[in-house]
Motif scaffolding. Sequence first.
Motif, PDB file in Angstrom:
ATOM      1  N   THR A  65       0.837  -1.204   0.000  1.00 46.56           N
ATOM      2  CA  THR A  65       0.000   0.000   0.000  1.00 46.56           C
ATOM      3  C   THR A  65       0.871   1.253   0.000  1.00 46.56           C
ATOM      4  O   THR A  65       0.456   2.296   0.491  1.00 46.56           O
ATOM      5  CB  THR A  65      -0.938   0.005   1.222  1.00 46.56           C
ATOM      6  OG1 THR A  65      -0.156  -0.118   2.431  1.00 46.56           O
ATOM      7  CG2 THR A  65      -1.929  -1.138   1.140  1.00 46.56           C
ATOM      8  N   LEU A  66       2.069   1.148  -0.555  1.00 44.09           N
ATOM      9  CA  LEU A  66       2.936   2.311  -0.683  1.00 44.09           C
ATOM     10  C   LEU A  66       2.192   3.420  -1.414  1.00 44.09           C
ATOM     11  O   LEU A  66       1.567   3.171  -2.451  1.00 44.09           O
ATOM     12  CB  LEU A  66       4.195   1.926  -1.456  1.00 44.09           C
ATOM     13  CG  LEU A  66       5.390   2.886  -1.373  1.00 44.09           C
ATOM     14  CD1 LEU A  66       5.988   2.869   0.026  1.00 44.09           C
ATOM     15  CD2 LEU A  66       6.448   2.489  -2.402  1.00 44.09           C
ATOM     16  N   PRO A  67       2.216   4.649  -0.901  1.00 50.06           N
ATOM     17  CA  PRO A  67       1.448   5.735  -1.523  1.00 50.06           C
ATOM     18  C   PRO A  67       1.824   5.972  -2.988  1.00 50.06           C
ATOM     19  O   PRO A  67       2.982   5.810  -3.380  1.00 50.06           O
ATOM     20  CB  PRO A  67       1.810   6.955  -0.665  1.00 50.06           C
ATOM     21  CG  PRO A  67       2.231   6.400   0.644  1.00 50.06           C
ATOM     22  CD  PRO A  67       2.903   5.093   0.331  1.00 50.06           C
ATOM     23  N   GLU A  68       0.845   6.353  -3.786  1.00 46.10           N
ATOM     24  CA  GLU A  68       1.065   6.661  -5.198  1.00 46.10           C
ATOM     25  C   GLU A  68       2.088   7.781  -5.336  1.00 46.10           C
ATOM     26  O   GLU A  68       2.023   8.796  -4.647  1.00 46.10           O
ATOM     27  CB  GLU A  68      -0.252   7.099  -5.843  1.00 46.10           C
ATOM     28  CG  GLU A  68      -0.182   7.280  -7.346  1.00 46.10           C
ATOM     29  CD  GLU A  68      -0.081   5.964  -8.089  1.00 46.10           C
ATOM     30  OE1 GLU A  68       0.414   5.984  -9.233  1.00 46.10           O
ATOM     31  OE2 GLU A  68      -0.484   4.933  -7.526  1.00 46.10           O
ATOM     32  N   GLY A  69       3.051   7.589  -6.225  1.00 50.31           N
ATOM     33  CA  GLY A  69       4.063   8.606  -6.468  1.00 50.31           C
ATOM     34  C   GLY A  69       5.200   8.631  -5.473  1.00 50.31           C
ATOM     35  O   GLY A  69       6.153   9.393  -5.643  1.00 50.31           O
ATOM     36  N   ALA A  70       5.140   7.796  -4.433  1.00 54.29           N
ATOM     37  CA  ALA A  70       6.220   7.742  -3.444  1.00 54.29           C
ATOM     38  C   ALA A  70       7.418   6.989  -4.020  1.00 54.29           C
ATOM     39  O   ALA A  70       7.265   6.075  -4.835  1.00 54.29           O
ATOM     40  CB  ALA A  70       5.740   7.068  -2.168  1.00 54.29           C
ATOM     41  N   VAL A  71       8.611   7.384  -3.580  1.00 60.64           N
ATOM     42  CA  VAL A  71       9.844   6.744  -4.034  1.00 60.64           C
ATOM     43  C   VAL A  71      10.559   6.162  -2.819  1.00 60.64           C
ATOM     44  O   VAL A  71      10.807   6.878  -1.841  1.00 60.64           O
ATOM     45  CB  VAL A  71      10.766   7.755  -4.755  1.00 60.64           C
ATOM     46  CG1 VAL A  71      12.063   7.077  -5.194  1.00 60.64           C
ATOM     47  CG2 VAL A  71      10.059   8.385  -5.948  1.00 60.64           C
ATOM     48  N   VAL A  72      10.896   4.888  -2.870  1.00 64.62           N
ATOM     49  CA  VAL A  72      11.643   4.244  -1.787  1.00 64.62           C
ATOM     50  C   VAL A  72      13.120   4.590  -1.951  1.00 64.62           C
ATOM     51  O   VAL A  72      13.741   4.215  -2.950  1.00 64.62           O
ATOM     52  CB  VAL A  72      11.450   2.715  -1.812  1.00 64.62           C
ATOM     53  CG1 VAL A  72      12.287   2.055  -0.715  1.00 64.62           C
ATOM     54  CG2 VAL A  72       9.979   2.359  -1.655  1.00 64.62           C
ATOM     55  N   VAL A  73      13.689   5.308  -0.979  1.00 66.54           N
ATOM     56  CA  VAL A  73      15.093   5.696  -1.078  1.00 66.54           C
ATOM     57  C   VAL A  73      16.004   4.748  -0.312  1.00 66.54           C
ATOM     58  O   VAL A  73      17.213   4.674  -0.582  1.00 66.54           O
ATOM     59  CB  VAL A  73      15.319   7.151  -0.634  1.00 66.54           C
ATOM     60  CG1 VAL A  73      14.658   8.109  -1.607  1.00 66.54           C
ATOM     61  CG2 VAL A  73      14.803   7.394   0.776  1.00 66.54           C
ATOM     62  N   SER A  74      15.459   4.006   0.663  1.00 63.91           N
ATOM     63  CA  SER A  74      16.243   2.973   1.341  1.00 63.91           C
ATOM     64  C   SER A  74      15.320   2.048   2.105  1.00 63.91           C
ATOM     65  O   SER A  74      14.156   2.380   2.358  1.00 63.91           O
ATOM     66  CB  SER A  74      17.282   3.579   2.292  1.00 63.91           C
ATOM     67  OG  SER A  74      16.660   4.134   3.435  1.00 63.91           O
ATOM     68  N   ALA A  75      15.838   0.897   2.480  1.00 65.67           N
ATOM     69  CA  ALA A  75      15.075  -0.066   3.282  1.00 65.67           C
ATOM     70  C   ALA A  75      16.041  -0.810   4.187  1.00 65.67           C
ATOM     71  O   ALA A  75      17.198  -1.046   3.826  1.00 65.67           O
ATOM     72  CB  ALA A  75      14.325  -1.040   2.389  1.00 65.67           C
ATOM     73  N   THR A  76      15.562  -1.170   5.360  1.00 64.72           N
ATOM     74  CA  THR A  76      16.351  -1.977   6.291  1.00 64.72           C
ATOM     75  C   THR A  76      15.824  -3.397   6.283  1.00 64.72           C
ATOM     76  O   THR A  76      14.629  -3.625   6.500  1.00 64.72           O
ATOM     77  CB  THR A  76      16.284  -1.399   7.717  1.00 64.72           C
ATOM     78  OG1 THR A  76      16.818  -0.069   7.704  1.00 64.72           O
ATOM     79  CG2 THR A  76      17.090  -2.250   8.688  1.00 64.72           C
ATOM     80  N   PHE A  77      16.720  -4.342   6.003  1.00 64.69           N
ATOM     81  CA  PHE A  77      16.376  -5.761   5.972  1.00 64.69           C
ATOM     82  C   PHE A  77      17.069  -6.474   7.121  1.00 64.69           C
ATOM     83  O   PHE A  77      18.209  -6.145   7.475  1.00 64.69           O
ATOM     84  CB  PHE A  77      16.812  -6.411   4.651  1.00 64.69           C
ATOM     85  CG  PHE A  77      16.114  -5.881   3.433  1.00 64.69           C
ATOM     86  CD1 PHE A  77      14.762  -5.571   3.457  1.00 64.69           C
ATOM     87  CD2 PHE A  77      16.810  -5.702   2.246  1.00 64.69           C
ATOM     88  CE1 PHE A  77      14.114  -5.097   2.320  1.00 64.69           C
ATOM     89  CE2 PHE A  77      16.180  -5.227   1.108  1.00 64.69           C
ATOM     90  CZ  PHE A  77      14.825  -4.923   1.141  1.00 64.69           C
ATOM     91  N   ARG A  78      16.391  -7.473   7.679  1.00 62.63           N
ATOM     92  CA  ARG A  78      16.976  -8.255   8.770  1.00 62.63           C
ATOM     93  C   ARG A  78      16.924  -9.738   8.427  1.00 62.63           C
ATOM     94  O   ARG A  78      15.885 -10.260   8.025  1.00 62.63           O
ATOM     95  CB  ARG A  78      16.249  -8.009  10.085  1.00 62.63           C
ATOM     96  CG  ARG A  78      16.783  -8.845  11.266  1.00 62.63           C
ATOM     97  CD  ARG A  78      16.082  -8.485  12.561  1.00 62.63           C
ATOM     98  NE  ARG A  78      16.407  -7.128  12.965  1.00 62.63           N
ATOM     99  CZ  ARG A  78      15.538  -6.253  13.487  1.00 62.63           C
ATOM    100  NH1 ARG A  78      14.263  -6.614  13.650  1.00 62.63           N
ATOM    101  NH2 ARG A  78      15.923  -5.052  13.829  1.00 62.63           N
TER     102      ARG A  78
END
Length: 307
Positions: free
Chosen positions: A178-191
């Motif tokens: 459900t990431l907002p429309e037009g949003a850009v993922v600049v980083s993510a933390t994975f475990r």
Amino acid sequence: MVAEARPVADIAVRGKLTADAPLAPLVWFKSGGAADWLFEPKDADDLCDFLAALDPVVPVMALGLGSNLIVRDGGVPGVVVRLGKAFAQVERLDATSLRCGGGASGILVSSTARDAGIGGLEFLRSIPGTVGGFVRMNGGAYGREVKDILVEADIVLRNGARQTLALSALGFTYRHSTLPEGAVVVSATFRGHPEAPETVQAEMDRIATAREASQPLRSKTGGSTFKNPDGEKAWALVDRAGCRGLMLGGAQVSEKHTNFLINTGDATSADIEALGEEVRKRVKQDSGISLEWEIQRVGRRVEGGAA
């Protein structure tokens, strides 16, 4: 104070802003039209400032490696944002966690995890995309999904504001968020979990061998075309409907893996999309099941095109 919205051409950037930018060279199918504008920000602040100044009515779309995408022949309206090297960094946070830039590839993330003695991220080796796309689509393969490893994602909203979303805020389901429309993922933390590097490498090798044996990796393709329906495999339904090797224009259903479409050399995006719709029709007639597209289709159709 919110900056006054300005035409794209009048916005000062520190990265690269290109008008009428061809997208075919940037996507795996090697077909499709141009973006009205292609923006490659220098860093996250450059992206924030640009989006804050951009007229809110202008659509924005993020582009990763273009592996799961059909860009229609009429091109993409508005602005396509492509994250470059500044967003492709991966750093170790602790014994089991990595912070990964939105432009980092699955191969880079899984290899960095291996070197850090972190297991559980090996499946990213098999997904031909970047972290931003993984988060948006809850990317997955070989029994694992991004929702199994994500801690949080840093995003830039369409209005230029920055926000950090926890796993629970992303509404992950099968190949969807459900990431907002037009949003850009600049980083993510994975475990992941502690694991010997040689064990991680062995699993990565197993995955790579399995992909090589079953998928048309050296073709102009877009990866898995349709989502697997509950209790079914999309490739088996396509095969059962007699679509293996089916062609339309320059597009073909792969004979090696029937859930892959291929540009045999001169296919238009309209050919590829129309072939996918023909496959959906035949599967519906054969099994009564309506396949859902997994590949994202964006942009304008050319009037009179096959799609």
